[in-house]
Design an enzyme around this catalytic site. Sequence first.
Site, PDB file in Angstrom:
ATOM      1  N   ASP A  37      41.109  38.310  38.828  1.00 20.34           N
ATOM      2  CA  ASP A  37      42.021  36.960  38.581  1.00 20.34           C
ATOM      3  C   ASP A  37      41.273  35.980  38.215  1.00 20.34           C
ATOM      4  O   ASP A  37      40.252  35.582  38.675  1.00 20.34           O
ATOM      5  CB  ASP A  37      42.947  36.883  39.879  1.00 20.34           C
ATOM      6  CG  ASP A  37      44.302  36.355  39.429  1.00 20.34           C
ATOM      7  OD1 ASP A  37      44.512  36.008  38.317  1.00 20.34           O
ATOM      8  OD2 ASP A  37      44.743  35.772  40.483  1.00 20.34           O
ATOM      9  N   HIS A  54      39.383  35.906  29.012  1.00 21.73           N
ATOM     10  CA  HIS A  54      39.401  37.268  29.121  1.00 21.73           C
ATOM     11  C   HIS A  54      38.117  37.652  28.521  1.00 21.73           C
ATOM     12  O   HIS A  54      37.547  38.655  28.897  1.00 21.73           O
ATOM     13  CB  HIS A  54      40.678  37.703  28.562  1.00 21.73           C
ATOM     14  CG  HIS A  54      41.708  37.290  28.890  1.00 21.73           C
ATOM     15  ND1 HIS A  54      42.144  37.514  30.374  1.00 21.73           N
ATOM     16  CD2 HIS A  54      42.875  36.880  28.454  1.00 21.73           C
ATOM     17  CE1 HIS A  54      43.265  37.170  30.579  1.00 21.73           C
ATOM     18  NE2 HIS A  54      43.957  36.714  29.488  1.00 21.73           N
ATOM     19  N   THR A  83      51.587  46.620  34.461  1.00 19.09           N
ATOM     20  CA  THR A  83      52.739  46.971  33.681  1.00 19.09           C
ATOM     21  C   THR A  83      53.579  45.710  33.742  1.00 19.09           C
ATOM     22  O   THR A  83      54.443  45.510  32.667  1.00 19.09           O
ATOM     23  CB  THR A  83      53.688  48.076  34.736  1.00 19.09           C
ATOM     24  OG1 THR A  83      53.579  47.503  35.999  1.00 19.09           O
ATOM     25  CG2 THR A  83      52.957  49.189  34.737  1.00 19.09           C
ATOM     26  N   TRP A  86      52.859  42.857  30.329  1.00 19.69           N
ATOM     27  CA  TRP A  86      53.436  42.845  28.938  1.00 19.69           C
ATOM     28  C   TRP A  86      54.179  41.712  28.771  1.00 19.69           C
ATOM     29  O   TRP A  86      54.617  41.312  27.515  1.00 19.69           O
ATOM     30  CB  TRP A  86      54.132  44.161  28.655  1.00 19.69           C
ATOM     31  CG  TRP A  86      53.406  45.364  28.698  1.00 19.69           C
ATOM     32  CD1 TRP A  86      53.339  46.310  29.825  1.00 19.69           C
ATOM     33  CD2 TRP A  86      52.779  45.819  27.810  1.00 19.69           C
ATOM     34  NE1 TRP A  86      52.570  47.476  29.543  1.00 19.69           N
ATOM     35  CE2 TRP A  86      52.093  47.306  28.353  1.00 19.69           C
ATOM     36  CE3 TRP A  86      52.313  45.404  26.503  1.00 19.69           C
ATOM     37  CZ2 TRP A  86      51.083  47.958  27.572  1.00 19.69           C
ATOM     38  CZ3 TRP A  86      51.307  46.262  25.710  1.00 19.69           C
ATOM     39  CH2 TRP A  86      50.917  47.350  26.132  1.00 19.69           C
ATOM     40  N   LEU A 148      28.234  56.232  39.336  1.00 15.74           N
ATOM     41  CA  LEU A 148      29.324  55.588  39.776  1.00 15.74           C
ATOM     42  C   LEU A 148      30.643  55.839  38.567  1.00 15.74           C
ATOM     43  O   LEU A 148      30.407  55.928  37.581  1.00 15.74           O
ATOM     44  CB  LEU A 148      29.030  53.783  39.696  1.00 15.74           C
ATOM     45  CG  LEU A 148      30.406  53.223  39.979  1.00 15.74           C
ATOM     46  CD1 LEU A 148      29.793  51.742  40.439  1.00 15.74           C
ATOM     47  CD2 LEU A 148      30.897  52.632  38.517  1.00 15.74           C
ATOM     48  N   ARG A 205      39.909  40.432  45.711  1.00 10.68           N
ATOM     49  CA  ARG A 205      40.554  39.605  44.648  1.00 10.68           C
ATOM     50  C   ARG A 205      40.122  38.222  44.529  1.00 10.68           C
ATOM     51  O   ARG A 205      39.722  37.525  45.417  1.00 10.68           O
ATOM     52  CB  ARG A 205      42.135  39.317  45.128  1.00 10.68           C
ATOM     53  CG  ARG A 205      42.973  38.654  44.079  1.00 10.68           C
ATOM     54  CD  ARG A 205      44.491  38.781  44.270  1.00 10.68           C
ATOM     55  NE  ARG A 205      45.023  38.209  43.063  1.00 10.68           N
ATOM     56  CZ  ARG A 205      46.358  38.361  42.640  1.00 10.68           C
ATOM     57  NH1 ARG A 205      46.871  39.164  43.397  1.00 10.68           N
ATOM     58  NH2 ARG A 205      46.780  37.565  41.410  1.00 10.68           N
TER      59      ARG A 205
END
Length: 257
Positions: A37, A54, A83, A86, A148, A205
């Site tokens: 995040d 990104h 999900t 979008w 991994l 996170r």
Amino acid sequence: MLKKIQEWRGKETSKSSFSKEELMQHQIPEHIAVIMDGNGRWAKKRALPRVAGHHEGMKTVRKITKSANSLGVKVLTMYAFSTENWKRPKLEVDFLMKLPEEFLGTFLPELMEENVQVRLMGNKSDLPAHTLRAVENAMEKTKDNTGLILNFALNYGGRDEILRAVKNATTDIQDNKLTMEQLSEEVFSTYLFSNQLPDPDLLIRTSGEIRLSNFMLWQLAYAEFYFTDVLWPDFDENHLFEAISSYQQRGRRFGGI
């Protein structure tokens, strides 16, 4: 109490450093799950478009994958696209759907050298053909690697996963392939996208948010949580080491004493 909160949140009181050698003297989490995040906020702080964040975050995936592999982590699950994502602007979604091609196209030789195996969990049916093709190509080429497991949660939602599992288990019961008496937690887990993987030991996170955001709701039942204010593009090897060090200092009793 303050120390406990700092350990949980990942708040740094000093620029501590953690060596790999020190971490390796204690138990390394077998499966680390990451909610990556803060890409958008990283870009906004620099007056850049969100897609730049990104793209920078993709570089962090590469670095953290190599670091986790060097520590002997068995599974690294990255929450790449939910999900719910979008709902974002089409330009951003289209860019995110192209990232797997770029990432896996440029990083695949290193993944082979690192003996990393690529996997995917999520609803494949809604993914663009070019995205799915890039991931499946990487999965095929790395399927025999024994290091991994780099597991991408792509078009993934925890509630969607559980609902699909319930429906599939119900269908098997109706078709007499399974009985109600046989349906245990272990059996139910085989209906999840993560059925071939151990549950995460540690959830990380970034960016200061303290919630699960519909991520691995079943599998994270006994995971240790580590939240940090560091934005994902700024998350580096030392931040990973700090998260693992925090994990190593906790007592994991799984309901016992």
